[in-house]
Scaffold this motif. Structure first.
Motif, PDB file in Angstrom:
ATOM      1  N   ASN A 164       2.672  -9.859  -2.914  1.00  0.00           N
ATOM      2  CA  ASN A 164       2.050  -9.668  -1.595  1.00  0.00           C
ATOM      3  C   ASN A 164       1.975  -8.207  -1.175  1.00  0.00           C
ATOM      4  OD1 ASN A 164       1.898 -12.504  -1.282  1.00  0.00           O
ATOM      5  ND2 ASN A 164       4.104 -12.490  -0.814  1.00  0.00           N
ATOM      6  N   ARG A 165       2.537  -7.335  -1.995  1.00  0.00           N
ATOM      7  CA  ARG A 165       2.537  -5.922  -1.573  1.00  0.00           C
ATOM      8  C   ARG A 165       1.973  -5.051  -2.695  1.00  0.00           C
ATOM      9  NH1 ARG A 165       7.887  -3.844   1.159  1.00  0.00           N
ATOM     10  NH2 ARG A 165       6.364  -2.594   2.299  1.00  0.00           N
ATOM     11  N   GLN A 166       0.882  -4.384  -2.376  1.00  0.00           N
ATOM     12  CA  GLN A 166       0.275  -3.435  -3.308  1.00  0.00           C
ATOM     13  C   GLN A 166       0.322  -2.067  -2.659  1.00  0.00           C
ATOM     14  OE1 GLN A 166      -3.525  -4.461  -5.175  1.00  0.00           O
ATOM     15  NE2 GLN A 166      -4.286  -2.401  -4.743  1.00  0.00           N
ATOM     16  N   PHE A 167       0.680  -1.063  -3.433  1.00  0.00           N
ATOM     17  CA  PHE A 167       0.758   0.297  -2.892  1.00  0.00           C
ATOM     18  C   PHE A 167      -0.285   1.189  -3.558  1.00  0.00           C
ATOM     19  CE2 PHE A 167       4.914  -1.618  -2.511  1.00  0.00           C
ATOM     20  CZ  PHE A 167       5.281  -1.322  -1.201  1.00  0.00           C
ATOM     21  N   ARG A 168      -0.948   1.971  -2.761  1.00  0.00           N
ATOM     22  CA  ARG A 168      -1.835   3.025  -3.256  1.00  0.00           C
ATOM     23  C   ARG A 168      -0.949   4.243  -3.483  1.00  0.00           C
ATOM     24  NH1 ARG A 168      -6.163   3.661  -5.906  1.00  0.00           N
ATOM     25  NH2 ARG A 168      -6.343   1.486  -5.204  1.00  0.00           N
ATOM     26  N   VAL A 169      -0.969   4.803  -4.681  1.00  0.00           N
ATOM     27  CA  VAL A 169      -0.110   5.966  -4.903  1.00  0.00           C
ATOM     28  C   VAL A 169      -0.929   7.249  -4.924  1.00  0.00           C
ATOM     29  CG1 VAL A 169       1.539   4.564  -6.224  1.00  0.00           C
ATOM     30  CG2 VAL A 169      -0.137   5.921  -7.438  1.00  0.00           C
ATOM     31  N   ARG A 170      -0.330   8.308  -4.402  1.00  0.00           N
ATOM     32  CA  ARG A 170      -0.928   9.655  -4.419  1.00  0.00           C
ATOM     33  C   ARG A 170       0.128  10.609  -4.969  1.00  0.00           C
ATOM     34  NH1 ARG A 170      -5.358   8.650  -4.097  1.00  0.00           N
ATOM     35  NH2 ARG A 170      -6.506   7.839  -2.320  1.00  0.00           N
ATOM     36  N   ALA A 188       0.616   0.626  -7.345  1.00  0.00           N
ATOM     37  CA  ALA A 188       1.968   0.271  -7.789  1.00  0.00           C
ATOM     38  C   ALA A 188       2.393  -1.043  -7.156  1.00  0.00           C
ATOM     39  CB  ALA A 188       2.950   1.378  -7.406  1.00  0.00           C
ATOM     40  N   TYR A 189       3.240  -1.750  -7.906  1.00  0.00           N
ATOM     41  CA  TYR A 189       3.875  -2.979  -7.409  1.00  0.00           C
ATOM     42  C   TYR A 189       5.352  -2.844  -7.706  1.00  0.00           C
ATOM     43  CZ  TYR A 189      -0.882  -4.730  -7.523  1.00  0.00           C
ATOM     44  OH  TYR A 189      -2.223  -4.884  -7.323  1.00  0.00           O
ATOM     45  N   VAL A 190       6.167  -3.475  -6.877  1.00  0.00           N
ATOM     46  CA  VAL A 190       7.601  -3.342  -7.100  1.00  0.00           C
ATOM     47  C   VAL A 190       8.277  -4.706  -7.177  1.00  0.00           C
ATOM     48  CG1 VAL A 190       7.707  -1.089  -5.966  1.00  0.00           C
ATOM     49  CG2 VAL A 190       8.170  -3.170  -4.643  1.00  0.00           C
ATOM     50  N   ALA A 191       9.452  -4.701  -7.796  1.00  0.00           N
ATOM     51  CA  ALA A 191      10.298  -5.892  -7.835  1.00  0.00           C
ATOM     52  C   ALA A 191      11.648  -5.504  -7.243  1.00  0.00           C
ATOM     53  CB  ALA A 191      10.475  -6.383  -9.264  1.00  0.00           C
ATOM     54  N   SER A 192      12.164  -6.367  -6.381  1.00  0.00           N
ATOM     55  CA  SER A 192      13.415  -6.049  -5.696  1.00  0.00           C
ATOM     56  C   SER A 192      14.409  -7.185  -5.834  1.00  0.00           C
ATOM     57  CB  SER A 192      13.155  -5.809  -4.200  1.00  0.00           C
ATOM     58  OG  SER A 192      12.241  -4.753  -4.045  1.00  0.00           O
ATOM     59  N   THR A 193      15.665  -6.832  -5.632  1.00  0.00           N
ATOM     60  CA  THR A 193      16.716  -7.833  -5.507  1.00  0.00           C
ATOM     61  C   THR A 193      17.252  -7.674  -4.091  1.00  0.00           C
ATOM     62  OG1 THR A 193      18.526  -6.374  -6.081  1.00  0.00           O
ATOM     63  CG2 THR A 193      17.320  -7.371  -7.901  1.00  0.00           C
ATOM     64  N   ILE A 203      -0.065   1.580 -12.242  1.00  0.00           N
ATOM     65  CA  ILE A 203      -1.290   1.598 -13.045  1.00  0.00           C
ATOM     66  C   ILE A 203      -2.175   2.720 -12.529  1.00  0.00           C
ATOM     67  CG2 ILE A 203      -3.341   0.293 -13.740  1.00  0.00           C
ATOM     68  CD1 ILE A 203      -1.785  -2.262 -13.139  1.00  0.00           C
ATOM     69  N   GLY A 204      -2.673   3.540 -13.440  1.00  0.00           N
ATOM     70  CA  GLY A 204      -3.550   4.633 -13.029  1.00  0.00           C
ATOM     71  C   GLY A 204      -3.669   5.635 -14.155  1.00  0.00           C
ATOM     72  N   ASP A 205      -4.615   6.541 -14.019  1.00  0.00           N
ATOM     73  CA  ASP A 205      -4.754   7.581 -15.025  1.00  0.00           C
ATOM     74  C   ASP A 205      -3.707   8.647 -14.755  1.00  0.00           C
ATOM     75  OD1 ASP A 205      -6.833   6.397 -16.367  1.00  0.00           O
ATOM     76  OD2 ASP A 205      -8.329   7.195 -14.969  1.00  0.00           O
ATOM     77  N   ARG A 231       2.676  15.856 -24.531  1.00  0.00           N
ATOM     78  CA  ARG A 231       1.849  15.750 -23.320  1.00  0.00           C
ATOM     79  C   ARG A 231       0.722  14.804 -23.660  1.00  0.00           C
ATOM     80  NH1 ARG A 231       2.369  20.254 -19.746  1.00  0.00           N
ATOM     81  NH2 ARG A 231       3.848  21.758 -20.617  1.00  0.00           N
ATOM     82  N   VAL A 232       0.786  13.626 -23.084  1.00  0.00           N
ATOM     83  CA  VAL A 232      -0.238  12.632 -23.422  1.00  0.00           C
ATOM     84  C   VAL A 232      -0.734  11.923 -22.173  1.00  0.00           C
ATOM     85  CG1 VAL A 232       0.389  12.132 -25.817  1.00  0.00           C
ATOM     86  CG2 VAL A 232       1.625  10.990 -23.985  1.00  0.00           C
ATOM     87  N   PRO A 233      -2.022  11.563 -22.194  1.00  0.00           N
ATOM     88  CA  PRO A 233      -2.547  10.765 -21.080  1.00  0.00           C
ATOM     89  C   PRO A 233      -1.990   9.346 -21.140  1.00  0.00           C
ATOM     90  CG  PRO A 233      -4.261  11.118 -22.733  1.00  0.00           C
ATOM     91  CD  PRO A 233      -3.057  11.896 -23.178  1.00  0.00           C
ATOM     92  N   ILE A 234      -1.739   8.789 -19.984  1.00  0.00           N
ATOM     93  CA  ILE A 234      -1.182   7.442 -19.935  1.00  0.00           C
ATOM     94  C   ILE A 234      -1.978   6.579 -18.963  1.00  0.00           C
ATOM     95  CG2 ILE A 234       1.122   8.249 -20.526  1.00  0.00           C
ATOM     96  CD1 ILE A 234       1.956   7.997 -17.632  1.00  0.00           C
ATOM     97  N   GLY A 235      -1.869   5.268 -19.144  1.00  0.00           N
ATOM     98  CA  GLY A 235      -2.626   4.352 -18.282  1.00  0.00           C
ATOM     99  C   GLY A 235      -1.742   3.519 -17.373  1.00  0.00           C
TER     100      GLY A 235
END
Ligand SMILES: [Zn+2]
Length: 914
Positions: A164-170, A188-193, A203-205, A231-235
């Protein structure tokens, strides 16, 4: 090489999937047998306890205790500590059972139980109990008479991304020592206890930057990626951390936004794929669901999805490992970087560590009895181990034993039968002691066990196997079958790390087979015994001098001869050979005796009073040399493998493998190495002793040829890493030649240069002192350095640092000027890194004659004045191949060597000699 199975945390019997672990499997099924009335009665007790746990009522646990129990306080404390509210499910499984000695038969038992309790909110606990249960005579019901919780993992969570929670990251940055991931934008999505956030999927370039601090690790990164920093690009990235560490690792802006179904789906797929690979727990029949632990404070893990050829890379910070930072590629099981963090270095004070540092106990003696059927690869054994506790206090002992072997029983002198538990997916057994024992206590454990155990015979211990299938095929077609159980077989119960101990081995094998093992064969070996399966032969081997591990080989072997080598401590040499090798055998007796004679002369001692050589058929040369015996491969004439280009193929030195393997009795055998970094103390010294034997048995030209091969192979592979990398040399490239060129050959030449640097006198005294001080112990590079420093009076810090811990090779150029008055001025420049290096400088006369001079270089430029007895044509460096250098072809001096030998990648692998 053991890193893949390393596991920092073991909850009694349950393997925790650590960062570097790759697989685990369910516990072997309990042998099926018809339930007895005791089984039924105990099952009813467990069912009542399960109900009490679900009810969360201590009083209900206590309701199952026996009225006769005299330890009410303990039971009540147990009940209070084990019952919690909001439990929704409980599972109890019995793992081991032993009768209580003081009670009448069939009326009282002690059990080891694994207990799983699931709570509301996706939480769970896994515990291990030891309980005593007695049958109440009046009603026949089984009740608790004692109970103790031995271990618990309470923090299990069924983790899931919050959908239920999606975050836009900057400008998200993920940091850990030497690692940075950056995502300018993404989701980003998170998992909590209930304790807070513990996992994230981004997820992002983005980009990954990994810059290991140790120079040695940068050499490996260059091999892996082509650059000394990655140094590599990641997804995408999957992250695990303790909630309190979250802000130390993650910074940037996360703004909540509406959930996008497609992003959530992608994130969940990543989460589902990665969550089970680390910080999990193998619960097998306790729960089929996937439960996760919260990483310990300070630990951190990220699975980084790179774009392109590297696939997913895993970075782990693991406080449980001596080297607590690692980067690896799970898919190809490759350790790219493994090293000690800056913080750990500060507390430990050194890069060096010993695998013994964390050992709970030390075994002093093993008594091993086993019946081995080589055709069925079956072993039935009974081993007694006498051990002394090293830890402050222990309640359980971890013992190594091959996972495929069943443990029938464990007993300790004065403690009766002990409860034991298999660690799933590992070659480990946990033995529960009835009481905590403290440092210095000595106990004797007897373990009975048996099952199927494949040998290591046609197996390679080497890291890389290029032509494994072809090799196996050829072995199966042409070689006499043999069964080898050695240091990685865990064929007898043993300490978790190799450990010097004495022992007695009583091994029974089928008639018409012979058995060679660690230890001096007892007189009268073997004794013929009969059994239901026909006649058997019983061998007894006495390990009166401590050995690091014990091995045995069983094959069709005939006695081919024996000899006595005289010395301060005489050695009996015997040769046993496969039928086809019998002719070789008689010659090998004399060779082995001559080799031992030289080694005994150099060191003034033989560590073991007997040596049995087993000459066995094999498609490739090589060998293996545990204490008291050496397996020496005799290549079959029709082999399709060629090894002429291998770093350890020495033309004109047919005794090489024998000399190397026999040297392992001293180095690697009597003198051990304390961590994987120090394996050069085994292989390098064994290789150098083979060179010392060559010096004394071959003519000078052939010795120079051997040194040339050592030098050319060592220099051509030099950039693959420093000697101190141990097994990791060649690991990334999956090329065993790198290992042999550097760990064997370079190490041997480094010892030779050390000899020239300190002089023969200091060197041989240092060698003897090192051996005498270190016999039957494990050592590191610092011990080697100290021994030679003491005997030579020189500071050798720079010598060892440069040659053992860096991948540098000196590049030298010489120029000269003939002066009047019968001398020549020579200038030698170190064009590369400046190292301590002794080199032979030859003055070449117009007549073609030459004079050799030893010059020790330790500066960028060295000037020497050398005598000249005639017109000088030139000077030459390293004409005698005694230095590990590359000579630069300068305009002035004439040189003969210097080109690194080129290597062809199509050459098949040589069997690693060990
Ligand atoms: Zn070796």
């Amino acid at each position: 090489m053991a890193r893949w199975s390393s596991c920092a945390l073991v909850v009694l019997g349950l393997a925790v999937v650590s960062g570097a672990s790759v697989s685990a499997q369910a516990a072997p099924a309990q042998p099926a047998a018809a339930p007895t009335s005791v089984d039924t009665g105990l099952a009813a007790l467990y069912a009542r306890l399960e109900q009490a746990l679900v009810a969360g009522e201590p009083s209900q646990i206590l309701a199952s205790t026996s009225a006769a129990a005299t330890n009410g306080d303990r039971l009540s404390a147990f009940a209070q500590s084990q019952a919690f509210a909001r439990a929704v499910r409980a599972v109890i499984r019995e793992r081991d059972r032993a009768p209580l000695e003081e009670a009448a038969e069939g009326t009282a038992y002690r059990m080891l139980l694994e207990v799983f309790v699931e709570y509301e909110g996706g939480r769970a606990a896994a515990r291990t109990w030891s309980i005593d249960a007695t049958r109440t005579p009046a009603d026949g019901v089984w009740r608790l008479s004692d109970a103790e919780a031995l271990s618990s993992a309470d923090g299990l969570n069924r983790l899931a991304l919050n959908p239920n929670r999606q975050f836009r990251v900057r400008d998200l940055a993920v940091r850990a020592e030497d690692l940075q991931l950056t995502f300018p934008s993404g989701v980003a999505y998170v998992a909590s206890t209930q304790d807070g956030e513990t996992a994230m999927v981004v997820i992002g370039d983005g980009a990954m930057q990994f810059t290991p601090t140790p120079a040695m690790e940068r050499t490996q990164l260059r091999i892996f990626s082509g650059e000394t920093e990655l140094r590599v690009p990641i997804g995408a990235a999957f992250l695990r951390y303790h909630p309190v560490d979250r802000d130390d690792h993650i910074s940037g802006t996360l703004t909540e936004e509406p959930v996008s179904a497609s992003n959530l789906r992608k994130a969940q797929a990543i989460f589902d794929e990665e969550i089970g690979k680390s910080f999990g727990i193998e619960l097998a029949d306790l729960s089929r669901e996937r439960w996760s632990l919260i990483p310990p404070v300070g630990d951190f893990l990220t699975e980084v999805r790179t774009k392109g050829r590297f696939g997913t890379l895993t970075y782990v910070r693991s406080g449980g490992e001596a080297e607590d930072i690692s980067l690896f590629q799970r898919a190809r099981r490759r350790n790219v970087a493994v090293y000690t963090s800056a913080q750990r270095l500060k507390t430990r004070g050194s890069r060096e560590f010993s695998e013994d540092d964390e050992a709970d106990y030390d075994v002093s003696h093993y008594s091993i009895g086993a019946t081995i059927d080589p055709d069925r690869q079956q072993i039935e054994g009974r081993t007694e181990m006498r051990l002394t506790v090293r830890a402050t206090a222990v309640g359980t002992l971890t013992i190594k034993l091959a996972e495929s072997l069943n443990v029938y029983g464990v007993a300790a002198e004065g403690m009766g039968r002990l409860l034991a538990l298999r660690v799933r997916g590992q070659n480990s057994v946990l033995v529960n002691l009835p009481r905590t024992i403290v440092r210095g206590t000595t106990i004797s454990l007897t373990i009975t066990y048996g099952g199927r155990l494949p040998g290591a015979s046609a197996d390679r211990e080497a890291v890389a196997v290029l032509q494994d299938v072809a090799y196996q095929e050829e072995f199966a077609h042409s070689a006499e079958p043999r069964l080898l159980y050695s240091n990685r077989s865990y064929w007898y119960p043993q300490a978790p790390v190799t450990d010097y101990a004495t022992g007695v081995l009583r091994l029974t094998v089928p008639d018409k087979r012979a058995c060679v093992a660690s230890g001096t064969p007892a007189s009268g070996n073997p004794v013929r015994v009969s059994s239901t399966r026909g006649p058997l032969l019983r061998y007894v081997f006495l390990v009166n001098q401590p050995a690091r591990y014990f091995s045995t080989v069983i094959s069709r072997l005939d006695q081919a001869g024996d000899a006595e080598v005289k010395g301060s401590s005489p050695v009996t040499v015997a040769v046993q050979a496969n039928p086809r090798q019998r002719g070789n055998g008689r010659r090998k007796v004399a060779e082995a005796a001559a080799i031992l004679d030289v080694y005994g002369d150099v060191l003034g001692d033989f560590p073991y009073p007997s040596l049995t050589l087993a000459l066995v058929d094999d498609p490739l040369p090589g060998g293996h040399s545990p204490a008291y015996f050496a397996l020496v491969n005799q290549p079959l004439p029709a082999t399709k493998f060629t090894w002429a280009n291998d770093p350890v193929a020495f033309d004109g030195y047919p005794q090489f493998f024998l000399a190397h393997e026999i040297a392992h009795q001293f180095w690697g055998g009597a003198v051990g190495w304390e961590s994987y970094h120090e394996q050069w103390i085994s292989e390098g010294f064994a290789q150098y002793f083979a060179l010392l034997y060559a010096e004394r048995s071959l003519d000078a030209d052939r010795v120079t040829d051997i040194r040339r091969k050592l030098r050319t192979t060592a220099t051509s592979y030099a950039d693959q890493g420093p000697i101190w990398l141990g097994y990791r040399l060649g690991h990334l490239q999956e090329d065993g030649r790198v290992f042999r060129a550097l760990l064997y050959n370079k190490s041997a030449l480094v010892l030779h240069m050390l000899r020239r640097w300190v002089g023969d006198d200091g060197f041989f005294r240092g060698l003897r002192a090192l051996y005498a001080q270190s016999r039957y112990t494990k050592i590191g590079t610092r011990h080697v350095q100290r021994a030679f420093e003491t005997e030579s009076g020189l500071d050798l810090t720079r010598f060892f640092e440069g040659w053992i811990r860096t991948a540098d090779t000196p590049r030298l150029r010489a120029s000269f000027e003939a002066s009047s008055g019968g001398s020549v001025s020579v200038r030698i420049d170190q064009l590369g890194p400046v190292m301590d290096v002794p080199v032979t400088v030859s003055v070449i006369y117009a007549s073609g004659a030459a004079d050799d001079h030893l010059v020790k270089l330790s500066q960028g430029s060295t000037f020497v004045q050398l005598p000249a007895s005639g017109p000088v044509r030139g000077v030459e460096l390293n004409r005698d191949e005694q230095a590990l250098i590359v000579v630069e072809r300068g305009p002035a001096p004439r040189t003969r060597n210097g080109d690194p030998m080129s290597s062809s990648k199509s050459v098949p692998q040589l069997k690693r000699s060990n």
